[in-house]
Design an enzyme around this catalytic site. Structure first.
Site, mmCIF file in Angstrom:
data_model
loop_
_atom_site.group_PDB
_atom_site.id
_atom_site.type_symbol
_atom_site.label_atom_id
_atom_site.label_comp_id
_atom_site.label_asym_id
_atom_site.label_seq_id
_atom_site.Cartn_x
_atom_site.Cartn_y
_atom_site.Cartn_z
ATOM 1 N N HIS A 268 -10.119 -1.736 1.247
ATOM 2 C CA HIS A 268 -9.855 -1.279 1.915
ATOM 3 C C HIS A 268 -9.259 0.164 1.602
ATOM 4 O O HIS A 268 -9.321 1.695 1.973
ATOM 5 C CB HIS A 268 -8.849 -2.231 2.848
ATOM 6 C CG HIS A 268 -8.218 -0.676 3.705
ATOM 7 N ND1 HIS A 268 -8.377 -0.348 5.299
ATOM 8 C CD2 HIS A 268 -6.181 -0.829 3.929
ATOM 9 C CE1 HIS A 268 -7.453 -0.243 6.241
ATOM 10 N NE2 HIS A 268 -6.653 0.294 4.719
ATOM 11 N N GLU A 269 -7.884 -0.555 0.516
ATOM 12 C CA GLU A 269 -7.103 0.984 0.117
ATOM 13 C C GLU A 269 -8.010 2.117 -0.849
ATOM 14 O O GLU A 269 -7.652 3.242 -0.591
ATOM 15 C CB GLU A 269 -6.077 0.279 -1.133
ATOM 16 C CG GLU A 269 -5.079 -0.498 -0.199
ATOM 17 C CD GLU A 269 -3.951 -0.115 1.360
ATOM 18 O OE1 GLU A 269 -3.799 1.175 0.670
ATOM 19 O OE2 GLU A 269 -4.405 -0.825 1.544
ATOM 20 N N HIS A 272 -8.968 5.283 1.215
ATOM 21 C CA HIS A 272 -7.816 5.853 1.659
ATOM 22 C C HIS A 272 -8.208 7.057 -0.089
ATOM 23 O O HIS A 272 -8.591 8.165 0.330
ATOM 24 C CB HIS A 272 -6.560 5.687 1.916
ATOM 25 C CG HIS A 272 -6.554 4.498 3.294
ATOM 26 N ND1 HIS A 272 -7.000 5.592 4.221
ATOM 27 C CD2 HIS A 272 -6.159 2.797 3.663
ATOM 28 C CE1 HIS A 272 -6.712 4.700 5.050
ATOM 29 N NE2 HIS A 272 -5.811 3.512 4.881
ATOM 30 N N GLU A 343 -8.501 4.690 9.002
ATOM 31 C CA GLU A 343 -7.971 3.114 9.169
ATOM 32 C C GLU A 343 -9.354 2.758 8.991
ATOM 33 O O GLU A 343 -9.426 1.651 8.573
ATOM 34 C CB GLU A 343 -6.703 2.474 9.937
ATOM 35 C CG GLU A 343 -5.385 2.569 9.601
ATOM 36 C CD GLU A 343 -5.219 2.515 8.339
ATOM 37 O OE1 GLU A 343 -5.370 0.857 7.312
ATOM 38 O OE2 GLU A 343 -4.654 3.069 7.316
ATOM 39 N N ASP A 347 -11.224 0.784 6.491
ATOM 40 C CA ASP A 347 -11.909 -0.406 6.674
ATOM 41 C C ASP A 347 -13.629 -1.052 6.507
ATOM 42 O O ASP A 347 -13.362 -1.345 5.995
ATOM 43 C CB ASP A 347 -12.017 -0.923 8.279
ATOM 44 C CG ASP A 347 -10.356 -1.053 8.187
ATOM 45 O OD1 ASP A 347 -9.292 -1.938 7.919
ATOM 46 O OD2 ASP A 347 -9.758 -1.079 9.677
#
Length: 425
Positions: A268-269, A272, A343, A347
């Site tokens: 997930h990070e 970004h 976000e 995800d």
């Protein structure tokens, strides 16, 4: 009607809006926490609701105090502070004025920080910090502020005193400092407060390096932070810019998540990073600072006369800092909307990297361990939340909470292996 009266009126509307949103959130959660729970058993669900309400009530008291402090500054405080440090328009005078301004604000808000940590967080089992550790951290923060803040204040004051278009050059300086802070924070500032230990070699480290390489991310290391000495919450992040980028895992996260779940969270990070969200945030921050310096850099001099002060560099800069929260409040819904979109995208990427089921499992653990109430007043959420409500994130990943009876005897495997029903008795 004087300009000062207009500004007080605008600030009053800002405070009323903040309090209104908090009251709406408190009312919503107080109703929802008594209904059928979602994502966690009834006991945790009710406790999570109580925690959210306690934090929101404290924020209402903080808003009232913020308003009273604002009124004091514009009606008396600036004049009082200028009487202490003098009205000469010098760099030294400006630095002393700004130190005094921030010292008063810090002293007034300190009781709220202490109450939030040692009363609310401690009551709900989050706080692990001792009073001694709090004092040491506070002294470190003060020393950093005096050194770094003093240099920044001096540079800003020099620009204000020297250039007619000081607001533009002030923006450039502050934006450059913000970028520099992102570079030096992970390697210089953060280690002042926490210990960072390289993640030991092994299968987990190899898997993390593999997904980072697949995403095209190069970092200067993967580190475990001793977060548990201060707080029990779970977290992980990619910190820094350029060659200063590093992966940071809270030790609490390693203790609670399986390796596969951890890889899904890191995925997930990485999402970004892959989508350029860091630079999007930098651009948004730059836009905010530009608008702030442009607007507040063109305040008429009669405003300072109405406050009874000479518009020295120190007073001018303190006025900007005093009014920044109003503009930030107006800017917040846009920032929150873009962040929530990012976000969802992160995800989606994390579920591809680490597996959808593992990301769902990790999010369920996070919401339970962090006592995050899974629902929120829709208006409050759209205004403040940089992350979508956890329930919406899970539904976007295909998880249907309505098909799960959280009060039933659940299997101790898969996404429910973290549930310890003995803890709820």
């Amino acid at each position: 009607m004087s300009l000062l009266s207009w500004i007080i009126g605008i600030y009053s509307l800002y405070i009323l809006a903040k309090i209104y949103l908090s009251i709406m959130q408190i009312g919503y959660i107080n109703v929802e926490k008594r209904r059928k729970p979602v994502l966690m058993p009834q006991g945790r669900y009710y406790v999570a609701g109580n925690y959210a309400v306690a934090k929101e009530r404290l924020s209402i008291l903080e808003s009232f105090t913020e308003y009273l402090l604002f009124l004091w500054w514009v009606l008396e405080g600036f004049r009082w502070m200028q009487g202490l440090v003098g009205s000469e328009d010098t760099v030294t005078n400006a630095v002393l004025f700004l130190f005094g301004f921030f010292a008063v604000n810090w002293l007034v808000t300190l009781p709220f920080e202490i109450y939030g940590r040692f009363k609310i967080d401690q009551s709900f089992g989050f706080n692990k910090m001792t009073p001694k550790m709090f004092i040491v951290d506070t002294l470190k923060s003060i020393l950093l502020f005096l050194v770094l803040g003093g240099v920044l204040f001096a540079a800003l004051a020099w620009i204000v005193s020297r250039y007619e278009s000081w607001w533009l050059w002030g923006f450039v300086l502050l934006f450059a400092v913000a970028l520099l802070a992102n570079v030096i924070y992970p390697t210089i500032i953060a280690p002042i407060f926490n210990k960072f230990t390289p993640l030991p070699e092994g299968e987990l480290r190899d898997e993390i390096e593999k997904i980072m390489a697949d995403a095209g991310l190069r970092s200067n290391g993967i580190f475990v932070m001793d977060a548990s000495k201060r707080d029990s919450r779970l977290n992980a992040y990619f910190g820094g810019l350029g060659k200063a980028k590093r992966v940071v895992l809270f030790d609490t996260l390693l203790n609670k998540l399986s390796d596969k779940e951890l890889l899904a969270v890191l995925g997930h990070e990485l999402g970004h990073y892959k989508h350029g969200d860091i630079w999007k945030n930098v651009a948004m921050m730059g836009g905010f600072l530009f608008v702030a310096f442009y607007l507040f850099g063109h305040l008429p001099e009669r405003l300072y006369a109405e406050m009874g002060v000479v518009p020295t560099a120190g007073v001018t800069l303190a006025t900007i800092f005093l009014l920044l929260p109003v503009l930030s409040f107006v800017y917040t819904p846009l920032m929150s909307m873009l962040s929530r979109h990012n976000e969802y995208e992160a995800d989606r990427y994390g579920s591809e990297i680490g597996g959808r089921q593992h990301l769902i499992s990790a999010l369920l653990k996070l919401v339970s361990e962090n006592k995050s109430f899974p629902k929120s007043d829709p208006i409050y959420s759209r205004f403040y939340h940089t992350h979508p409500p956890i329930l919406e994130r899970l539904e976007a990943l295909g998880f249907d909470p309505e098909r799960v009876d959280m009060d039933a005897e659940l299997p101790k495997e898969g996404i429910f292996e973290f549930l310890d029903r003995d803890e709820e008795q």
